[in-house]
Design an enzyme around this catalytic site. Structure first.
Site, PDB file in Angstrom:
ATOM      1  CB  SER A  91      -0.964  -0.054   1.180  1.00 48.26           C
ATOM      2  OG  SER A  91      -1.956   0.943   1.075  1.00 48.26           O
ATOM      3  CG  ASP A 193      -7.099  -2.666  -3.595  1.00 45.62           C
ATOM      4  OD1 ASP A 193      -7.802  -1.993  -2.824  1.00 45.62           O
ATOM      5  OD2 ASP A 193      -5.856  -2.671  -3.551  1.00 45.62           O
ATOM      6  CG  HIS A 223      -5.647  -2.245   0.065  1.00 48.05           C
ATOM      7  ND1 HIS A 223      -5.048  -1.682  -1.046  1.00 48.05           N
ATOM      8  CD2 HIS A 223      -5.082  -1.627   1.149  1.00 48.05           C
ATOM      9  CE1 HIS A 223      -4.178  -0.771  -0.664  1.00 48.05           C
ATOM     10  NE2 HIS A 223      -4.170  -0.732   0.661  1.00 48.05           N
TER      11      HIS A 223
END
Length: 245
Positions: A91, A193, A223
């Site tokens: 991320s 995601d 995610h």
């Protein structure tokens, strides 16, 4: 410091992997991946990003420069025991990995669900201007995850709005830096995601300056790739890439 916020180091061989966790996350979120890499012979270090692993008041006092400096601290520690270093970021950690690769000598980069485009459902259109955010936070309840280290669930339930602005500014920084990223890169993104839009991966692929680049869409995944149900696929693809010539 909350449980799971502490950095971790696993001694292995002369090749090291610097792991970078995500926004409001913890080093614990990278633990399973770190263990898999260490079993394969890598030395592994995951630093705690500044403002993380304590409480949201600490986070609102930090900037994207502070987060980057945390990565830098980890790099110099790992470089002291390793001959070559790979960087794997999840991320926001993927954004920091990309930025890091433009300034320091590393061997390869892996990004996991790096956000270039945030999903509309995250409500960014309602984010007040920076000067109006003050100490305001948004409540972000997290679903408790099973079959993961317990500390993975110890993430912040409040997110400072000023920190969201720092994340957005980091995204803009990285967009501009992508052509300067020259190292081999693996870009992985979950097909489901709902935090970082999957088209983020294609944007990185199309704009990164690396000659050697690969994109993998992870099926049936959202995610949280480092501890998704099919994380073994993510770990396997990461290992294959790091070991490849």
């Amino acid at each position: 410091m909350i449980d799971g916020g502490e950095p971790f180091f696993m001694r292995g061989g002369s090749s090291g992997v610097l792991l970078i966790h995500g926004f409001t996350g913890l080093p614990a979120g990278m633990l399973l991946l770190g263990e898999a890499l260490n079993r394969a012979g890598f030395s592994v270090l995951c630093p705690r990003l500044a403002g993380h692993g304590t409480d949201e008041n600490d986070l609102m006092r930090t900037t994207r420069a502070d987060w980057f400096n945390s990565v830098l601290d980890g790099f110099f520690i790992l470089r002291g025991v390793c001959d070559n270093i790979f960087v794997v970021g999840h991320s926001m950690g993927g954004l920091l990995a990309l930025k890091f690769a433009t300034q320091y000598e590393i061997s390869k980069i892996v990004t996991l669900a790096a956000p270039i485009f945030i999903d509309d459902g995250r409500g960014l259109k309602n984010l007040p201007p920076r000067e109006l955010c003050g100490n305001a936070c948004t409540f972000t309840p997290r679903k408790k995850l099973d079959d993961v280290p317990p500390a993975v669930n110890n993430v912040y339930e409040k997110t400072p709005l000023i920190s969201v602005h720092e994340l957005i500014d980091l995204i803009d920084d990285v967009k501009n830096l992508l052509p300067s990223v020259k190292k081999p890169i693996l870009i992985m993104h979950g097909e489901e995601d709902h935090t970082a839009q999957p088209r983020s991966a294609r944007f990185i692929m199309d704009n990164v300056g690396s000659k050697s680049k690969k994109i993998i869409t992870v099926p049936n995944s959202g995610h949280l790739l480092p501890f998704a149900e099919n994380r073994e696929f993510v770990f396997e693809q990461t290992l294959n890439f790091l070991r490849s010539d």
